[in-house]
Each structure stands twice: as structure tokens, then as C-alpha cells.
Design a protein around this motif. Structure first.
Motif, PDB file in Angstrom:
ATOM      1  N   ASP A  37      40.895  45.084  41.351  1.00 61.44           N
ATOM      2  CA  ASP A  37      41.320  44.540  42.644  1.00 61.44           C
ATOM      3  C   ASP A  37      41.142  45.561  43.764  1.00 61.44           C
ATOM      4  OD1 ASP A  37      42.018  42.160  41.370  1.00 61.44           O
ATOM      5  OD2 ASP A  37      44.158  42.676  41.261  1.00 61.44           O
ATOM      6  N   ALA A  40      37.502  45.882  44.588  1.00 63.01           N
ATOM      7  CA  ALA A  40      37.061  44.702  45.341  1.00 63.01           C
ATOM      8  C   ALA A  40      37.424  44.861  46.823  1.00 63.01           C
ATOM      9  CB  ALA A  40      37.685  43.433  44.768  1.00 63.01           C
ATOM     10  N   ASP A  45      33.410  43.497  47.645  1.00 65.35           N
ATOM     11  CA  ASP A  45      32.873  42.599  46.621  1.00 65.35           C
ATOM     12  C   ASP A  45      34.030  41.836  45.986  1.00 65.35           C
ATOM     13  OD1 ASP A  45      31.736  41.270  44.488  1.00 65.35           O
ATOM     14  OD2 ASP A  45      30.691  43.031  43.683  1.00 65.35           O
ATOM     15  N   ASP A  46      34.361  40.705  46.579  1.00 62.60           N
ATOM     16  CA  ASP A  46      35.470  39.911  46.071  1.00 62.60           C
ATOM     17  C   ASP A  46      35.000  38.665  45.321  1.00 62.60           C
ATOM     18  OD1 ASP A  46      34.509  38.477  48.196  1.00 62.60           O
ATOM     19  OD2 ASP A  46      36.427  38.323  49.249  1.00 62.60           O
ATOM     20  N   HIS A  50      35.653  38.646  39.513  1.00 63.30           N
ATOM     21  CA  HIS A  50      36.392  39.912  39.457  1.00 63.30           C
ATOM     22  C   HIS A  50      37.875  39.746  39.792  1.00 63.30           C
ATOM     23  CE1 HIS A  50      32.523  41.766  39.092  1.00 63.30           C
ATOM     24  NE2 HIS A  50      32.164  41.454  40.326  1.00 63.30           N
ATOM     25  N   HIS A  67      33.633  45.125  38.023  1.00 63.03           N
ATOM     26  CA  HIS A  67      32.361  45.270  38.719  1.00 63.03           C
ATOM     27  C   HIS A  67      31.507  46.282  37.953  1.00 63.03           C
ATOM     28  CE1 HIS A  67      35.445  44.325  41.732  1.00 63.03           C
ATOM     29  NE2 HIS A  67      34.490  43.810  42.500  1.00 63.03           N
TER      30      HIS A  67
END
Length: 155
Positions: A37, A40, A45-46, A50, A67
Motif C-alpha cells: 500500500d 502504491a 501505481d494503484d 495491488h 508490485h
């Protein structure tokens, strides 16, 4: 009794003879969901695979996964255990020749790293070393990451 992993702990004067040396594996380290988290948020990069438990459960992975770049970034603590060059003025990550992510790392899974010194080249003021690295996932037959890391060690 705990078995000690093979290491490549050498001085700068010994680097030239490292080609072919195998080292590792490092100890297992988990990649918890809190780290996923945080990565992210930091990276932007959400992707739901993930960070969204419900969406990830419907994905081919069956749950949230780390990731690939987060997994790759964990190379530092693993290498500190199993690869070290002392007597340098500085060392840097020069780059990567190749990176592949053959298998996902499920949230909370443990990874470790093993490697081989693939190439050593003398450069002005030191050595360039290419490490062929494999990131293993506990309980998985396929590696999470296979990468060629290029380091430079200066005298």
C-alpha cells in the motif's frame, strides 16, 4: 544448527577473481500488504491487483500481489547479507541489463535472493560487476524476479 549461506564478501583487491562465484540465498523476508500500500501511494501505481482485495480476488492471481518494482527494490537488504565488497571509496548501482517478473509475489509472501557473479570488468578507478540475481518466493517453483544488476565498486 543454522546453515550459513554462501557469501561473496571480498575486498576491492579480490573483485577481479569473482566471475562465476555463486552466493546466497539470503534469509526470507516478507512483503506485507502495508508495504504494498505504501509503495502504491509513493509510486502512484494503484492498480487494483495491488491494493483492492475484492478486485484482486477476481483477478487471475486470486488476491493482492506486490508490485514487481517493489520486489526488485528489496534487493538491497538481501544483498547486504550475501554480497559485499569492502575497502572501496564508494559503490553505486550502475543499472540493470535485464529484468523479468516471471511469477507474482502474493501479499504477505516471503522472498529471498540468490545470485552469481556473471561478469567482472575493470573500469577507470575500480570494477564493474554484473550480478545475475534470482528472487525466490517461498513455496513457489517459479522465481518472482530474474535480473542482471550492474554495480560499480571504486577504489
Amino acid at each position: 544448527m543454522t546453515e550459513t549461506a554462501p557469501t561473496a564478501h571480498v575486498t576491492i583487491d579480490e573483485v577481479g577473481g569473482l566471475t562465476g562465484t555463486e552466493f546466497g540465498p539470503s534469509t526470507w523476508r516478507a512483503i506485507p500488504q502495508d508495504d504494498i500500500d505504501l509503495y502504491a501511494r509513493l509510486s502512484g501505481d494503484d492498480n487494483p491487483i495491488h491494493v483492492d482485495a475484492e478486485a484482486a480476488a477476481r483477478s487471475p492471481f486470486g488476491g493482492r500481489i506486490a508490485h514487481g518494482m517493489l520486489t526488485l527494490s528489496m534487493v538491497v537488504p538481501h544483498l547486504r547479507e550475501i554480497y559485499r565488497v569492502s575497502g572501496t571509496s564508494t559503490g553505486i548501482v550502475y543499472g540493470f541489463n535485464k529484468i523479468r517478473f516471471p511469477s507474482p509475489v502474493p501479499s504477505g509472501a516471503q522472498i529471498r535472493v540468490r545470485g552469481t557473479v556473471a561478469q567482472v570488468e575493470e573500469i577507470a578507478g575500480g570494477w564493474q560487476v554484473t550480478l545475475a540475481l534470482v528472487f525466490e518466493v517461498e513455496g513457489s517453483a517459479k522465481p518472482a524476479v530474474v535480473a542482471e544488476l550492474v554495480l560499480r565498486h571504486y577504489k
